[in-house]
Scaffold this motif. Structure first.
Motif, short mmCIF file in Angstrom:
data_model
loop_
_atom_site.label_atom_id
_atom_site.label_comp_id
_atom_site.label_asym_id
_atom_site.label_seq_id
_atom_site.Cartn_x
_atom_site.Cartn_y
_atom_site.Cartn_z
N LEU A 1 37.25 40.72 50.12
CA LEU A 1 36.06 41.41 49.61
C LEU A 1 36.01 41.46 48.08
N ALA A 2 37.13 41.78 47.45
CA ALA A 2 37.16 41.92 45.98
C ALA A 2 36.82 40.63 45.27
N LEU A 3 37.05 39.49 45.91
CA LEU A 3 36.83 38.20 45.27
C LEU A 3 35.39 37.71 45.42
N HIS A 4 34.63 38.29 46.34
CA HIS A 4 33.28 37.80 46.63
C HIS A 4 32.35 37.82 45.43
N GLY A 5 32.40 38.85 44.61
CA GLY A 5 31.46 38.97 43.50
C GLY A 5 31.93 38.34 42.20
N LEU A 6 33.15 37.82 42.16
CA LEU A 6 33.66 37.25 40.91
C LEU A 6 32.98 35.92 40.61
N GLU A 7 32.63 35.73 39.35
CA GLU A 7 31.94 34.51 38.94
C GLU A 7 32.92 33.37 38.72
N LYS A 8 32.50 32.19 39.11
CA LYS A 8 33.28 30.99 38.86
C LYS A 8 33.05 30.57 37.41
N GLY A 9 33.98 29.81 36.87
CA GLY A 9 33.84 29.32 35.50
C GLY A 9 35.13 29.43 34.73
N GLN A 10 35.04 29.37 33.40
CA GLN A 10 36.22 29.44 32.52
C GLN A 10 36.62 30.90 32.35
N TRP A 11 37.87 31.21 32.63
CA TRP A 11 38.41 32.55 32.47
C TRP A 11 39.57 32.51 31.49
N GLU A 12 39.72 33.59 30.72
CA GLU A 12 40.88 33.78 29.86
C GLU A 12 41.74 34.89 30.46
N LEU A 13 43.03 34.63 30.54
CA LEU A 13 43.99 35.62 31.02
C LEU A 13 44.85 36.05 29.83
N ARG A 14 44.69 37.31 29.42
CA ARG A 14 45.41 37.86 28.26
C ARG A 14 46.42 38.90 28.72
N GLU A 15 47.58 38.92 28.05
CA GLU A 15 48.57 39.94 28.34
C GLU A 15 48.05 41.31 27.91
N ARG A 16 48.28 42.31 28.74
CA ARG A 16 47.91 43.70 28.41
C ARG A 16 49.13 44.43 27.87
N GLY A 17 48.88 45.39 27.00
CA GLY A 17 49.92 46.29 26.57
C GLY A 17 50.87 45.76 25.52
N ARG A 18 50.59 44.62 24.93
CA ARG A 18 51.45 44.08 23.88
C ARG A 18 50.63 43.88 22.63
N THR A 19 51.11 44.42 21.52
CA THR A 19 50.40 44.27 20.26
C THR A 19 51.36 43.73 19.22
N PRO A 20 51.16 42.57 18.70
CA PRO A 20 50.18 41.57 19.14
C PRO A 20 50.67 40.90 20.41
N PRO A 21 49.78 40.25 21.15
CA PRO A 21 50.21 39.56 22.37
C PRO A 21 51.27 38.51 22.04
N GLU A 22 52.26 38.38 22.94
CA GLU A 22 53.33 37.41 22.71
C GLU A 22 52.84 35.99 22.84
N ARG A 23 51.85 35.76 23.66
CA ARG A 23 51.36 34.41 23.90
C ARG A 23 49.85 34.38 23.73
N GLN A 24 49.35 33.19 23.46
CA GLN A 24 47.91 32.99 23.41
C GLN A 24 47.36 33.17 24.82
N PRO A 25 46.09 33.54 24.94
CA PRO A 25 45.52 33.68 26.28
C PRO A 25 45.58 32.36 27.04
N ARG A 26 45.82 32.46 28.33
CA ARG A 26 45.83 31.28 29.18
C ARG A 26 44.40 31.05 29.65
N LYS A 27 43.90 29.83 29.52
CA LYS A 27 42.55 29.50 29.98
C LYS A 27 42.65 28.84 31.34
N VAL A 28 41.81 29.31 32.26
CA VAL A 28 41.82 28.82 33.63
C VAL A 28 40.40 28.51 34.06
N CYS A 29 40.19 27.32 34.61
CA CYS A 29 38.90 26.98 35.19
C CYS A 29 38.93 27.44 36.64
#
Length: 139
Positions: free
Chosen positions: A32-60
């Motif tokens: 159910l939770a996945l039904h409304g999510l849009e397809k396309g390019q997504w960025e996955l960023r680490e939470r809780g780290r300042t500054p983030p240790e890694r660049q955001p991961r891009k996922v199609c």
């Protein structure tokens, strides 16, 4: 240590469900939770780290179920659905030879999710706290 116990419990529960007569583990794609999510390019960023240790991961994202397996992005894994609600989903998964994991995903909007994942990949433990945001169309 606590995450290992939770992970082992989830994997054992998945195995029991898969062995039940006439039963099989539910598939993540129909969650159910996945039904409304849009397809396309997504960025996955680490939470809780300042500054983030890694660049955001891009996922199609062609199938939102990809977001349920961020610790093993290209592995073929069997999944067991632990929670399936309109705004929250959780799965455990086992990837033959590549490890296993558990992912908890909370939907904030059709373009914004919070992902917590942990498990073992290639013999090493991982723990990820990510914010996933749709940023456009896939290239």
């Amino acid at each position: 240590m606590k995450w290992r116990i939770l992970l082992l419990g989830g994997v054992m529960l998945g195995c029991v469900a898969a062995m039940a007569p006439g039963g099989s583990a539910p598939k993540a794609a129909g969650m159910l939770a996945l039904h409304g999510l849009e397809k396309g390019q997504w960025e996955l960023r680490e939470r809780g780290r300042t500054p983030p240790e890694r660049q955001p991961r891009k996922v199609c994202v062609g199938d939102p179920a990809q977001l349920m397996q961020v610790g093993h992005p290209r592995a073929s894994c069997s999944r067991f659905v632990v929670a399936d609600e309109a705004s929250r989903a959780a799965v455990t998964y086992q990837c033959n030879g590549a490890g296993s994991g558990r992912t908890d995903l909370r939907v904030e909007t059709s373009r914004l999710v919070q992902i917590d994942a942990q498990g073992v990949a290639n013999g090493a433990p991982f723990s990820l706290a990510l914010e996933g945001r749709r940023v456009g169309n896939c290239p």
